[in-house]
Motif scaffolding. Structure first.
Motif, short mmCIF file in Angstrom:
data_model
loop_
_atom_site.label_atom_id
_atom_site.label_comp_id
_atom_site.label_asym_id
_atom_site.label_seq_id
_atom_site.Cartn_x
_atom_site.Cartn_y
_atom_site.Cartn_z
N GLU A 1 0.90 -1.26 0.04
CA GLU A 1 0.08 -0.25 0.03
C GLU A 1 0.83 1.17 0.02
OE1 GLU A 1 -3.07 2.07 3.03
OE2 GLU A 1 -3.19 -0.10 2.49
N LYS B 1 -3.93 6.70 -2.05
CA LYS B 1 -3.88 5.41 -1.89
C LYS B 1 -3.72 4.46 -3.00
CE LYS B 1 -7.03 2.62 0.31
NZ LYS B 1 -7.63 1.69 1.51
N ASN C 1 0.69 5.25 0.28
CA ASN C 1 -0.29 6.50 0.97
C ASN C 1 0.29 7.94 0.36
OD1 ASN C 1 -0.63 4.19 3.34
ND2 ASN C 1 -2.43 4.84 2.39
#
Length: 427
Positions: A266, A279, A268
């Motif tokens: 992930e 995201k 961000n």
């Protein structure tokens, strides 16, 4: 005498019923039907655990009609800490139906290990690397900023019995290829010296294989980027940069098992095109028997004028790229050339892309922070995943891979395997 016979008959009936339990008391069954005309080896079957009556504290024992054990694992596929899926590997003849028996037992089965993930990190230059299951990388924690490489093999590596890969989690976010000469899992200390320090020792040939691909400033084999007006923005930076354009990058191993390994990334607050994307997610998985991995990519915060692009490095490719699109569900982009690190080996590489989302193939610019890449431009919607496969076939892994026609047929057979549908019924 008649009374005695009557009692004897009732006793025998009761005994027979006790020895032959009713259908309700019998073990659950999983019926699998290969609806295709293709025979299948190591076909992955996913079953939602909600469709099974899971017995807490017990483990599945799954057998076929002949009593042979079926390799499986139970996975947490969404990272919430709870197992949600039963994953099986099953072989099928064309149009074959198989009935598997499911029993819940006290001990977990021990299957041959056919997938693996390797990830290690050190928190200081004078510390030894230790294995990790997850990590968070902040924008100011790149190797150039902290003065050393914290990650074993520059980030996580994963493999099956055919091939291996790695992801440059040190800010570059491209994907590299490990050629394998053995079906066994490579050592856990690849990328480390005897003191447990980070060391680039995987560009020399070992019994298991080695890193074989030059990646440069491309996104590697199966990496991705975002296009606006056909210009790519790199998710991350180059090796000489000290500060990332991603505020926080997170990595987690969701599952590492005998028949499947899954990782989640992930990213961000990524700065690109003078915008900030909150995201970006990708989920990488690998199962046995395939010279490749599956990736699922999803963007949040798209504004509608962007396209996700899947990359295929072309640093040592002089023969161009070939598109195969005569399939129902998939489009294949393939290259085949002396694409080894110093052009010493033949490597076939390919992207297997969903036909419904594929638009066209373009090339990355000659200059910038994404170069030396063929880019598969995809239809892109906010928060909608794109699933695809990246394939790497080294001539030392399988002799036929030194021939382009052989590699193409291998890809065609693989697509048939992917398109084959398995009907699943739980009784």
């Amino acid at each position: 005498m008649k009374k005695i016979n009557l009692f004897s008959t009732l006793f025998l009936v009761t005994l027979m019923l006790a020895c032959n339990p009713s259908e309700e008391e019998s073990l659950p069954q999983i019926v699998l039907k290969n609806s295709s005309s293709t025979s299948l080896k190591d076909k992955g079957i996913e079953i939602n655990l909600k469709d099974l009556e899971v017995v807490e504290g017990k483990f599945p024992k799954i057998t076929d009609a002949e009593g042979n054990a079926i390799a499986y694992q139970m996975d947490d596929t969404n990272g919430d800490g709870k197992q949600d899926q039963l994953f099986l590997l099953v072989d099928f003849d064309a149009e074959e139906e198989k009935t598997l028996t499911l029993e819940w037992v006290d001990e977990a089965a021990d299957f041959e290990k056919r997938t693996a993930v390797r990830f290690g990190k050190r928190d200081a230059v004078d510390q030894a690397v230790t294995p990790r299951q997850s990590d968070v990388l902040l924008a100011n924690e790149l190797p150039r900023s902290i003065g050393y490489q914290p990650y074993q093999t520059d980030g996580p590596s994963w493999e099956n019995d055919k091939v291996g890969f790695r992801h440059y989690f040190d800010g570059r976010n491209s994907k590299d290829l490990f050629g394998k000469k053995t079906s066994a899992m490579s050592p856990k200390n690849v990328g480390l010296n005897d003191k447990g320090e980070v060391e680039d020792n995987y560009h020399t040939m070992e019994d298991w294989g080695r890193d074989i691909l030059a990646v440069g400033n491309s996104v590697g084999l199966g990496g991705f980027t975002l296009l606006k007006d056909d210009q790519p923005a790199r998710l991350g930076v180059l090796v000489e940069d000290a500060v990332n354009n991603i505020e926080k990058s997170t990595f987690k191993i969701l599952s590492e098992g005998p028949v499947r390994s899954i990782m989640h990334f992930e990213y961000n607050n990524w700065d690109a095109f003078d915008r900030k994307y909150p995201k970006v997610e990708e989920k990488v998985s690998i199962i046995p028997g395939m010279y490749g991995f599956k990736n699922e990519v999803k963007f949040h915060g798209l504004q509608g004028d962007e396209h996700i692009a899947i990359g295929l490095v072309n640093i040592h490719n002089d023969k161009g790229i070939k598109q195969l699109d005569d399939f129902q569900d998939w489009v294949v982009l393939m290259t085949h050339d002396a694409q080894g690190y110093d052009k010493e080996w033949i490597i076939g590489m390919a992207l297997i892309l969903p036909k419904a989302q594929f638009l066209e193939m373009i090339e990355a610019p000659k200059e910038g922070n994404v170069t030396n890449s063929y880019l598969a431009k995809m239809k892109t919607a906010n928060n909608e995943p794109i699933e695809y496969y990246a394939i790497g076939a080294w001539e030392l892994s399988e002799d036929g891979f030194n021939d382009a026609a052989y590699f193409e047929q291998h890809l065609r057979d693989l697509v048939k395997h992917l398109e084959a549908k398995i009907e699943v019924t739980v009784k």
